[in-house]
Design a protein around this motif. Structure first.
Motif, PDB file in Angstrom:
ATOM      1  N   HIS A   1      44.475 -71.264 -14.835  1.00 49.98           N
ATOM      2  CA  HIS A   1      43.589 -70.760 -13.793  1.00 49.98           C
ATOM      3  C   HIS A   1      43.994 -71.380 -12.463  1.00 49.98           C
ATOM      4  N   VAL A   2      44.335 -70.540 -11.494  1.00 53.48           N
ATOM      5  CA  VAL A   2      44.790 -71.017 -10.191  1.00 53.48           C
ATOM      6  C   VAL A   2      43.587 -71.438  -9.349  1.00 53.48           C
ATOM      7  N   GLN A   3      43.690 -72.607  -8.759  1.00 53.60           N
ATOM      8  CA  GLN A   3      42.675 -73.065  -7.812  1.00 53.60           C
ATOM      9  C   GLN A   3      43.337 -73.359  -6.477  1.00 53.60           C
ATOM     10  N   LEU A   4      42.649 -72.980  -5.401  1.00 53.87           N
ATOM     11  CA  LEU A   4      43.181 -73.124  -4.053  1.00 53.87           C
ATOM     12  C   LEU A   4      42.156 -73.848  -3.187  1.00 53.87           C
ATOM     13  N   VAL A   5      42.611 -74.846  -2.441  1.00 59.11           N
ATOM     14  CA  VAL A   5      41.724 -75.595  -1.562  1.00 59.11           C
ATOM     15  C   VAL A   5      42.370 -75.704  -0.181  1.00 59.11           C
ATOM     16  N   GLU A   6      41.710 -75.093   0.808  1.00 61.96           N
ATOM     17  CA  GLU A   6      42.221 -75.123   2.181  1.00 61.96           C
ATOM     18  C   GLU A   6      41.716 -76.355   2.915  1.00 61.96           C
ATOM     19  N   SER A   7      42.476 -76.742   3.934  1.00 62.01           N
ATOM     20  CA  SER A   7      42.060 -77.801   4.842  1.00 62.01           C
ATOM     21  C   SER A   7      42.797 -77.626   6.162  1.00 62.01           C
ATOM     22  N   GLY A   8      42.335 -78.351   7.173  1.00 60.80           N
ATOM     23  CA  GLY A   8      43.026 -78.332   8.457  1.00 60.80           C
ATOM     24  C   GLY A   8      42.337 -77.560   9.557  1.00 60.80           C
ATOM     25  N   GLY A   9      41.285 -76.832   9.226  1.00 58.97           N
ATOM     26  CA  GLY A   9      40.572 -76.104  10.265  1.00 58.97           C
ATOM     27  C   GLY A   9      39.892 -77.052  11.235  1.00 58.97           C
ATOM     28  N   ASP A  10      39.745 -76.580  12.479  1.00 55.62           N
ATOM     29  CA  ASP A  10      39.159 -77.439  13.508  1.00 55.62           C
ATOM     30  C   ASP A  10      38.782 -76.580  14.708  1.00 55.62           C
ATOM     31  N   SER A  11      38.195 -77.214  15.705  1.00 56.86           N
ATOM     32  CA  SER A  11      37.923 -76.565  16.991  1.00 56.86           C
ATOM     33  C   SER A  11      38.957 -77.033  17.984  1.00 56.86           C
ATOM     34  N   VAL A  12      39.627 -76.082  18.635  1.00 59.90           N
ATOM     35  CA  VAL A  12      40.682 -76.417  19.598  1.00 59.90           C
ATOM     36  C   VAL A  12      40.538 -75.538  20.829  1.00 59.90           C
ATOM     37  N   GLN A  13      41.183 -75.964  21.897  1.00 56.03           N
ATOM     38  CA  GLN A  13      41.204 -75.157  23.106  1.00 56.03           C
ATOM     39  C   GLN A  13      42.331 -74.130  23.033  1.00 56.03           C
ATOM     40  N   ALA A  14      42.151 -73.054  23.769  1.00 55.88           N
ATOM     41  CA  ALA A  14      43.186 -72.022  23.834  1.00 55.88           C
ATOM     42  C   ALA A  14      44.509 -72.645  24.243  1.00 55.88           C
ATOM     43  N   GLY A  15      45.572 -72.200  23.587  1.00 57.70           N
ATOM     44  CA  GLY A  15      46.895 -72.752  23.835  1.00 57.70           C
ATOM     45  C   GLY A  15      47.268 -73.891  22.906  1.00 57.70           C
ATOM     46  N   GLY A  16      46.302 -74.387  22.162  1.00 58.53           N
ATOM     47  CA  GLY A  16      46.542 -75.493  21.261  1.00 58.53           C
ATOM     48  C   GLY A  16      47.156 -75.058  19.945  1.00 58.53           C
ATOM     49  N   SER A  17      47.333 -76.033  19.059  1.00 57.95           N
ATOM     50  CA  SER A  17      47.971 -75.795  17.767  1.00 57.95           C
ATOM     51  C   SER A  17      47.154 -76.412  16.639  1.00 57.95           C
ATOM     52  N   LEU A  18      47.284 -75.826  15.477  1.00 57.95           N
ATOM     53  CA  LEU A  18      46.699 -76.357  14.254  1.00 57.95           C
ATOM     54  C   LEU A  18      47.635 -76.056  13.102  1.00 57.95           C
ATOM     55  N   ARG A  19      47.571 -76.897  12.079  1.00 57.58           N
ATOM     56  CA  ARG A  19      48.286 -76.596  10.843  1.00 57.58           C
ATOM     57  C   ARG A  19      47.285 -76.580   9.696  1.00 57.58           C
ATOM     58  N   LEU A  20      47.191 -75.446   9.059  1.00 64.44           N
ATOM     59  CA  LEU A  20      46.337 -75.318   7.887  1.00 64.44           C
ATOM     60  C   LEU A  20      47.144 -75.603   6.631  1.00 64.44           C
ATOM     61  N   SER A  21      46.487 -76.184   5.646  1.00 63.04           N
ATOM     62  CA  SER A  21      47.115 -76.459   4.360  1.00 63.04           C
ATOM     63  C   SER A  21      46.288 -75.833   3.250  1.00 63.04           C
ATOM     64  N   CYS A  22      46.956 -75.486   2.175  1.00 62.94           N
ATOM     65  CA  CYS A  22      46.279 -74.935   0.997  1.00 62.94           C
ATOM     66  C   CYS A  22      46.909 -75.584  -0.236  1.00 62.94           C
ATOM     67  N   ALA A  23      46.147 -76.424  -0.884  1.00 60.83           N
ATOM     68  CA  ALA A  23      46.625 -77.101  -2.083  1.00 60.83           C
ATOM     69  C   ALA A  23      46.424 -76.205  -3.297  1.00 60.83           C
ATOM     70  N   VAL A  24      47.483 -76.073  -4.077  1.00 65.09           N
ATOM     71  CA  VAL A  24      47.477 -75.202  -5.258  1.00 65.09           C
ATOM     72  C   VAL A  24      47.433 -76.054  -6.519  1.00 65.09           C
ATOM     73  N   SER A  25      46.586 -75.692  -7.444  1.00 70.83           N
ATOM     74  CA  SER A  25      46.574 -76.342  -8.755  1.00 70.83           C
ATOM     75  C   SER A  25      46.396 -75.291  -9.837  1.00 70.83           C
ATOM     76  N   GLY A  26      46.816 -75.631 -11.038  1.00 68.79           N
ATOM     77  CA  GLY A  26      46.679 -74.722 -12.160  1.00 68.79           C
ATOM     78  C   GLY A  26      47.856 -73.795 -12.377  1.00 68.79           C
ATOM     79  N   TYR A  27      48.815 -73.805 -11.450  1.00 70.60           N
ATOM     80  CA  TYR A  27      49.993 -72.952 -11.559  1.00 70.60           C
ATOM     81  C   TYR A  27      51.051 -73.496 -10.631  1.00 70.60           C
ATOM     82  N   ASP A  28      52.313 -73.272 -10.988  1.00 70.02           N
ATOM     83  CA  ASP A  28      53.417 -73.720 -10.143  1.00 70.02           C
ATOM     84  C   ASP A  28      53.518 -72.805  -8.925  1.00 70.02           C
ATOM     85  N   ALA A  29      53.297 -73.375  -7.755  1.00 71.45           N
ATOM     86  CA  ALA A  29      53.297 -72.581  -6.525  1.00 71.45           C
ATOM     87  C   ALA A  29      54.634 -71.899  -6.271  1.00 71.45           C
TER      88      ALA A  29
END
Length: 122
Positions: A1-29
């Protein structure tokens, strides 16, 4: 059973950057086709970026040149690097996975979903 957990969301100003991550478990990504989707209040969920098992990527037009999807199979983690963020990028962002996506950016093609991470751009 595949499980996915996101992280990295935030509040930023226009023009800024973010990196989102998604951790995978239960299956080889390595063998999963994976995508990032987003949903703003009152709008339908839309496909943002996709990467298949071979590393081929697809982006929706509004993020091309600004967002980059990548997958580190050694860490079973999916990423979305978001640069030059705009207020229109504000949404809940979800990662999703499937073994095969006939239409990569269509939500209905995906079997597994994370709970989402909020991105707010002001």
């Amino acid at each position: 059973h595949v499980q996915l957990v996101e992280s990295g969301g935030d509040s930023v100003q226009a023009g800024g950057s973010l990196r989102l991550s998604c951790a995978v478990s239960g299956y080889d990504a390595l063998y999963l086709c994976m995508g990032w989707f987003r949903q703003a209040p009152g709008k339908e969920r839309e496909g943002v970026a996709y990467i298949d098992a071979d590393g081929t990527t697809t982006y929706t037009a509004s993020v091309k040149g600004r967002f980059t999807i990548s997958k580190d199979s050694s860490k079973d983690t999916l990423y979305l690097q978001m640069n030059s963020l705009k207020p229109d990028d504000t949404a809940m962002y979800y990662c999703a996975a499937t073994l095969f996506a006939r239409i990569p950016l269509m939500p209905g093609n995906y079997n597994y979903w994370g709970q989402g991470t909020q991105v707010t751009v002001s």
